[in-house]
Scaffold this motif. Structure first.
Motif, PDB file in Angstrom:
ATOM      1  N   PHE A 190     -16.231   1.791 -15.278  1.00 34.36           N
ATOM      2  CA  PHE A 190     -15.312   3.390 -14.914  1.00 34.36           C
ATOM      3  C   PHE A 190     -15.766   3.453 -13.591  1.00 34.36           C
ATOM      4  CE2 PHE A 190     -15.060   7.851 -14.689  1.00 34.36           C
ATOM      5  CZ  PHE A 190     -13.671   7.961 -15.041  1.00 34.36           C
ATOM      6  N   ILE A 191     -16.729   3.602 -13.213  1.00 33.85           N
ATOM      7  CA  ILE A 191     -17.299   4.181 -11.821  1.00 33.85           C
ATOM      8  C   ILE A 191     -16.632   3.057 -10.917  1.00 33.85           C
ATOM      9  CG2 ILE A 191     -18.898   4.806 -10.114  1.00 33.85           C
ATOM     10  CD1 ILE A 191     -20.451   5.835 -12.554  1.00 33.85           C
ATOM     11  N   ALA A 192     -16.818   1.764 -11.005  1.00 27.33           N
ATOM     12  CA  ALA A 192     -16.500   1.002 -10.088  1.00 27.33           C
ATOM     13  C   ALA A 192     -14.892   0.593  -9.997  1.00 27.33           C
ATOM     14  CB  ALA A 192     -17.073  -0.612 -10.835  1.00 27.33           C
ATOM     15  N   GLY A 193     -14.250   0.884 -11.021  1.00 29.12           N
ATOM     16  CA  GLY A 193     -12.686   1.161 -11.025  1.00 29.12           C
ATOM     17  C   GLY A 193     -12.321   2.153  -9.974  1.00 29.12           C
ATOM     18  N   LEU A 194     -13.079   3.086  -9.903  1.00 26.56           N
ATOM     19  CA  LEU A 194     -12.679   4.351  -9.028  1.00 26.56           C
ATOM     20  C   LEU A 194     -13.007   3.986  -7.629  1.00 26.56           C
ATOM     21  CD1 LEU A 194     -13.798   7.435 -11.182  1.00 26.56           C
ATOM     22  CD2 LEU A 194     -11.500   6.233 -11.055  1.00 26.56           C
ATOM     23  N   CYS A 195     -14.000   3.183  -7.500  1.00 27.55           N
ATOM     24  CA  CYS A 195     -14.400   2.906  -6.015  1.00 27.55           C
ATOM     25  C   CYS A 195     -13.734   1.606  -5.483  1.00 27.55           C
ATOM     26  CB  CYS A 195     -15.883   2.649  -6.107  1.00 27.55           C
ATOM     27  SG  CYS A 195     -16.536   4.151  -6.562  1.00 27.55           S
ATOM     28  N   ILE A 196     -13.181   0.618  -6.344  1.00 30.42           N
ATOM     29  CA  ILE A 196     -12.715  -0.590  -5.618  1.00 30.42           C
ATOM     30  C   ILE A 196     -11.515  -0.428  -4.711  1.00 30.42           C
ATOM     31  CG2 ILE A 196     -11.715  -2.794  -6.108  1.00 30.42           C
ATOM     32  CD1 ILE A 196     -13.663  -3.127  -8.494  1.00 30.42           C
ATOM     33  N   ASP A 197     -11.372  -0.906  -3.496  1.00 34.28           N
ATOM     34  CA  ASP A 197     -10.362  -0.693  -2.769  1.00 34.28           C
ATOM     35  C   ASP A 197     -10.553  -1.881  -1.811  1.00 34.28           C
ATOM     36  OD1 ASP A 197      -8.131  -0.059  -1.395  1.00 34.28           O
ATOM     37  OD2 ASP A 197      -9.158   1.816  -0.184  1.00 34.28           O
ATOM     38  N   VAL A 198      -9.527  -2.830  -2.171  1.00 33.78           N
ATOM     39  CA  VAL A 198      -9.434  -4.105  -1.191  1.00 33.78           C
ATOM     40  C   VAL A 198      -8.217  -4.180  -0.587  1.00 33.78           C
ATOM     41  CG1 VAL A 198     -11.355  -5.261  -2.065  1.00 33.78           C
ATOM     42  CG2 VAL A 198      -9.306  -5.553  -3.037  1.00 33.78           C
ATOM     43  N   GLY A 199      -7.123  -3.021  -0.659  1.00 32.32           N
ATOM     44  CA  GLY A 199      -6.013  -2.993  -0.082  1.00 32.32           C
ATOM     45  C   GLY A 199      -4.875  -3.322  -1.192  1.00 32.32           C
ATOM     46  N   GLY A 200      -3.475  -3.335  -0.693  1.00 32.80           N
ATOM     47  CA  GLY A 200      -2.560  -3.517  -1.731  1.00 32.80           C
ATOM     48  C   GLY A 200      -2.578  -2.730  -3.062  1.00 32.80           C
ATOM     49  N   PRO A 201      -2.230  -3.456  -4.061  1.00 30.18           N
ATOM     50  CA  PRO A 201      -2.023  -2.840  -5.249  1.00 30.18           C
ATOM     51  C   PRO A 201      -3.488  -2.958  -6.337  1.00 30.18           C
ATOM     52  CG  PRO A 201      -1.147  -4.865  -5.537  1.00 30.18           C
ATOM     53  CD  PRO A 201      -1.577  -4.832  -4.050  1.00 30.18           C
ATOM     54  N   SER A 202      -4.450  -3.322  -5.504  1.00 28.14           N
ATOM     55  CA  SER A 202      -5.576  -3.617  -6.225  1.00 28.14           C
ATOM     56  C   SER A 202      -6.214  -2.363  -6.868  1.00 28.14           C
ATOM     57  CB  SER A 202      -6.659  -4.629  -5.516  1.00 28.14           C
ATOM     58  OG  SER A 202      -6.557  -3.816  -4.242  1.00 28.14           O
ATOM     59  N   ARG A 203      -5.908  -1.422  -5.829  1.00 26.78           N
ATOM     60  CA  ARG A 203      -6.594   0.067  -6.244  1.00 26.78           C
ATOM     61  C   ARG A 203      -6.250   0.190  -7.931  1.00 26.78           C
ATOM     62  NH1 ARG A 203      -9.447   3.582  -2.998  1.00 26.78           N
ATOM     63  NH2 ARG A 203     -10.715   4.951  -4.179  1.00 26.78           N
ATOM     64  N   LEU A 204      -4.841   0.323  -7.892  1.00 27.61           N
ATOM     65  CA  LEU A 204      -4.355   0.504  -9.378  1.00 27.61           C
ATOM     66  C   LEU A 204      -4.624  -0.239 -10.417  1.00 27.61           C
ATOM     67  CD1 LEU A 204      -2.057   1.927 -11.244  1.00 27.61           C
ATOM     68  CD2 LEU A 204      -0.474   0.518 -10.488  1.00 27.61           C
ATOM     69  N   LEU A 205      -4.481  -1.731 -10.192  1.00 24.97           N
ATOM     70  CA  LEU A 205      -5.098  -2.491 -10.994  1.00 24.97           C
ATOM     71  C   LEU A 205      -6.763  -2.380 -11.279  1.00 24.97           C
ATOM     72  CD1 LEU A 205      -3.327  -5.802 -10.003  1.00 24.97           C
ATOM     73  CD2 LEU A 205      -2.821  -4.141 -11.391  1.00 24.97           C
ATOM     74  N   ALA A 206      -7.411  -2.050 -10.528  1.00 26.78           N
ATOM     75  CA  ALA A 206      -8.991  -1.655 -10.781  1.00 26.78           C
ATOM     76  C   ALA A 206      -8.922  -0.547 -11.683  1.00 26.78           C
ATOM     77  CB  ALA A 206      -9.609  -1.761  -9.378  1.00 26.78           C
TER      78      ALA A 206
ATOM     79  N   PRO B 260       0.849  -1.019   0.155  1.00 25.08           N
ATOM     80  CA  PRO B 260      -0.069  -0.098  -0.124  1.00 25.08           C
ATOM     81  C   PRO B 260       1.034   1.342  -0.046  1.00 25.08           C
ATOM     82  CG  PRO B 260       0.130  -0.812   2.160  1.00 25.08           C
ATOM     83  CD  PRO B 260       0.978  -1.952   1.275  1.00 25.08           C
ATOM     84  N   GLY B 261       0.145   2.285  -0.144  1.00 27.27           N
ATOM     85  CA  GLY B 261       1.083   3.714   0.015  1.00 27.27           C
ATOM     86  C   GLY B 261       1.596   4.260  -1.394  1.00 27.27           C
ATOM     87  N   ALA B 262       1.129   3.583  -2.381  1.00 28.59           N
ATOM     88  CA  ALA B 262       1.830   3.867  -3.487  1.00 28.59           C
ATOM     89  C   ALA B 262       1.393   5.444  -4.080  1.00 28.59           C
ATOM     90  CB  ALA B 262       0.977   3.109  -5.027  1.00 28.59           C
ATOM     91  N   PRO B 263       2.230   5.970  -5.108  1.00 25.29           N
ATOM     92  CA  PRO B 263       3.253   5.469  -5.843  1.00 25.29           C
ATOM     93  C   PRO B 263       4.578   5.194  -5.170  1.00 25.29           C
ATOM     94  CG  PRO B 263       3.090   7.878  -6.472  1.00 25.29           C
ATOM     95  CD  PRO B 263       2.163   7.583  -5.149  1.00 25.29           C
ATOM     96  N   TRP B 264       5.217   4.196  -5.971  1.00 17.94           N
ATOM     97  CA  TRP B 264       6.506   3.788  -5.476  1.00 17.94           C
ATOM     98  C   TRP B 264       7.476   3.948  -6.671  1.00 17.94           C
ATOM     99  CZ3 TRP B 264       7.677   3.028  -0.535  1.00 17.94           C
ATOM    100  CH2 TRP B 264       6.524   2.563   0.375  1.00 17.94           C
TER     101      TRP B 264
END
Length: 359
Positions: A236-252, A195-199
């Protein structure tokens, strides 16, 4: 209703400029320059009163760069693969065209930042050399020095090199390169899971993932053209809202939001209109010159206490950046690009004539 929308059909023809994606690229440049980077400079007390959208942009606005990579991958496929325009004999021309496009403005802004910011401790001569040879993304100590946003140029060059090396060996090889690049990037993010990107170390994987994802979108453009627009909006909206930790937010965001944004942009005539086409032409200038100008504005942003004051400062800053981008685009970027390419063509012609002349 036909499977392929009439508004999309012309965009797939050989030689057609994808002006709607140029408009999207312009909006992405503004997202980095006028939203993400300025929001990082606000006093935490001001941000506590900010709306949710501003907080999202402050945390995840850096992913606009991933949208840049995605657009580049799609456009490269459209330009070079639709008519199989790349072979071994064209590799040098390809390299010169890329250097002519990227290097002159990069060098100009590097010099400006060296003059303005050379006194900062992180801006060492080693970092300057890394920037000079466009290698700043490969040295963590240099990545965010001088003109910080320019790190993405180094990553773009890696993607360009992999693309052309695969393309000249045939479509099958390029398909393998595309799949391999995406899998390598996904493996990186799954293994890192930080978590805590960008690295800094995520720069190349981010570029590989989005650039070659853009290639895949182009290959599936006909099938994706049948996806209902409503579904793309939902994704599009779902990708902005998904957050399950780690890098998944970027991938979503990359797989859902930015891919949907690209596909939607291809369907909206407004994205290719005069205003956004103008902005798209100047997107590279906006991206590179905003940072040194922002450095001059930061002291003012650090002192604001209300939302309307910060909005007024950002608006004035955006006007200045856009005006200078227009001047630099017309008076420096385009002439320098043309001069380099013309010089290369003269050299190639001279060598060709010399090769057929009698000994």
């Amino acid at each position: 209703m036909s499977a392929t929308r009439p508004t999309d059909q012309g965009a797939f023809e050989a030689g057609t400029r994808l002006t709607r994606l140029d408009g999207l690229r312009g909006l992405a440049a503004c997202g980095v320059a006028f939203l993400y980077h300025p929001l990082l400079e606000f006093d935490p007390g001001v941000m506590d009163q900010a709306p949710g959208a501003a907080l999202w942009l402050r945390s995840w606005g850096w992913t606009f760069v991933d949208l840049f990579f995605l657009i580049s991958g799609y456009i490269f496929a459209h330009v070079y693969l639709l008519e199989n325009r790349l072979d071994r004999s064209a590799m040098k021309d390809f390299a010169v065209a890329r250097i002519a496009r990227l290097y002159p403005l990069h060098l100009l802004t590097l010099i400006v930042c060296a003059v303005m910011l050379g006194g900062e401790s992180v801006n060492t001569w080693q970092a300057f050399v890394a920037h000079l040879f466009m290698m700043q993304a490969f040295a963590e100590s240099a990545m965010h020095t001088f003109n910080g946003p320019s790190w993405s140029i180094s990553v773009e060059l890696v993607c360009y090199a992999l693309f052309v090396l695969g393309a000249v060996r045939g479509d099958r090889t390029l398909r393998i390169v595309t799949v391999a690049a995406i899998l390598v990037a996904l493996t990186h993010f799954i293994v890192q899971n930080r978590p805590g990107a960008p690295w800094a170390g995520d720069g190349v994987p981010r570029g590989l993932l989005s650039f070659f994802l853009g290639q895949a979108l182009w290959r599936w453009r006909t099938e994706l053209g049948r996806v209902p627009a409503v579904l793309l909006v939902v994704l599009f909206i779902a990708g902005l809202c998904i957050d399950v930790g780690g890098p998944s937010r970027l991938l979503a965001i990359s797989f859902l939001s930015w891919t949907s944004a690209l596909l939607l942009a291809m369907r909206v005539p407004f994205m290719g209109g005069r205003v956004l086409a103008w902005l798209g032409d100047r997107s590279y200038a906006v991206y590179l010159i905003h940072f040194p100008i922002l450095k001059l504005v930061i002291p003012f942003l650090a002192t604001v206490t209300t939302g309307w004051q910060s909005a007024a400062i950002i608006l004035a800053y955006a006007v200045v950046v856009l005006a200078l981008s227009d001047i630099i685009y017309r008076c420096f970027e385009v002439p320098a690009r043309r001069a380099i390419r013309a010089g290369w063509e003269r050299r190639s012609t001279a060598k060709s004539v010399s090769g057929i002349s009698p000994a």
